[in-house]
Design an enzyme around this catalytic site. Structure first.
Site, PDB file in Angstrom:
ATOM      1  N   ASP A 121       2.139   5.006   0.084  1.00  0.00           N
ATOM      2  CA  ASP A 121       1.659   6.135   0.533  1.00  0.00           C
ATOM      3  C   ASP A 121       1.457   7.247  -0.822  1.00  0.00           C
ATOM      4  OD1 ASP A 121       1.638   5.248   2.875  1.00  0.00           O
ATOM      5  OD2 ASP A 121       3.340   6.238   3.421  1.00  0.00           O
ATOM      6  N   ARG A 141      11.066   5.643   4.307  1.00  0.00           N
ATOM      7  CA  ARG A 141      11.408   6.980   4.489  1.00  0.00           C
ATOM      8  C   ARG A 141      11.859   7.711   5.724  1.00  0.00           C
ATOM      9  NH1 ARG A 141       5.467   9.122   2.923  1.00  0.00           N
ATOM     10  NH2 ARG A 141       6.695  11.047   3.503  1.00  0.00           N
ATOM     11  N   TYR A 168      12.344  -1.822  -1.988  1.00  0.00           N
ATOM     12  CA  TYR A 168      12.035  -0.355  -1.976  1.00  0.00           C
ATOM     13  C   TYR A 168      13.397   0.437  -2.381  1.00  0.00           C
ATOM     14  CZ  TYR A 168       6.991  -0.451  -0.383  1.00  0.00           C
ATOM     15  OH  TYR A 168       5.759  -0.607  -0.240  1.00  0.00           O
ATOM     16  N   ARG A 211       0.743  -1.309  -0.123  1.00  0.00           N
ATOM     17  CA  ARG A 211       0.015  -0.053  -0.035  1.00  0.00           C
ATOM     18  C   ARG A 211       0.789   1.145   0.057  1.00  0.00           C
ATOM     19  NH1 ARG A 211      -4.232  -1.993   4.593  1.00  0.00           N
ATOM     20  NH2 ARG A 211      -5.071  -3.644   3.282  1.00  0.00           N
TER      21      ARG A 211
END
Length: 245
Positions: free
Chosen positions: A52, A198, A111, A50
């Site tokens: 962002d 992040r 990622y 999911r």
């Protein structure tokens, strides 16, 4: 019913994220609308991650079920036709068994975060990377990154909006590459906390700027308090690059 898996590339800048929401257009909603236009069937699309608002994907994976059987090329090309001119593309389509689930069958996700480390502003990468004008110490960042690898309580690296029942996560790999002032921070794990990558990136940037010593990462992890970690890096530099099954 026939179950299909699709690989998706998208630019997340103008979307509220992967998940369908009331406050704007999502990637999931866009795909479900395109599938309905192509097949006349109303379906639910399930994604592997999911992402962002503002986060991009090079290889997001999703699945959905159809009553009818369709050629894979027709699914790929037909969905791409109905998705235009949105910055969403179906790269590939496959048939999968009925017990396959894009999210729960995944063994690992990867990622990648892109930083452009230069004095000049962004042009081609605008909205697609985080530009930092102060020179970063890449050697120190690589030293610090090693402390993330393994099973840890990552409470210092989760957002206040995180809904995970536990902050215990296992990070398989953290790799930092510096190519012509383009810095890529690649992280692999089975699953992640909300904003985890992040916040990790923001903390590693603090290391690169000399605000945090590399060895302090170990203490930040052990104390597990969000206030000790660095800032949350902007969403625009983050990409879901791969999902492994």
């Amino acid at each position: 019913m026939h179950r299909y898996k699709i690989s998706i590339e998208y630019k997340g800048t103008d979307y509220v994220g992967w998940q369908r929401q009331d406050n704007g257009l999502s990637i999931q909603e866009s795909l479900e609308n395109a599938i309905k236009q192509l097949t006349a069937e109303k379906v639910d699309v399930f994604g592997a991650g999911r992402t962002d608002s503002g986060v991009h994907a090079l290889n997001q994976v999703a699945h959905f079920d159809l009553k009818k059987c369709m050629e894979l090329d027709s699914i790929r090309d037909g969905l791409n036709q109905y998705l235009r001119p949105q910055p969403i593309a179906i790269i590939n389509a496959d048939t999968v068994p009925s017990d396959f689930h894009a999210r729960f069958s995944a063994k690992q996700r990867e990622y990648s975060y892109k930083i452009v480390n230069r004095r000049a502003p962004l042009t081609l990468d605008q909205g697609m990377a985080w530009v930092l004008h102060k020179n970063l110490n890449i050697t120190n960042m690589k030293t610090a990154a090693v402390f993330f690898i393994g099973k840890h309580n990552l409470g210092a690296f989760r957002s206040v909006n995180c809904q995970s029942k536990t902050s215990i996560k296992t990070i398989d790999e953290v790799e930092i590459k510096n190519i012509d002032h383009n810095i890529f921070i690649n992280v692999k794990a089975k699953s992640f906390l909300h904003s985890q990558v992040r916040i990790m990136v923001g903390t590693l940037v603090y290391v690169g700027e000399g605000k945090i010593e590399p060895k302090e990462i170990k203490n930040i992890i052990q104390i597990a308090d969000r206030k000790n970690a660095g800032p949350t890096a902007p969403a625009k530099g983050l990409y879901l690059t791969n999902v492994f099954y």
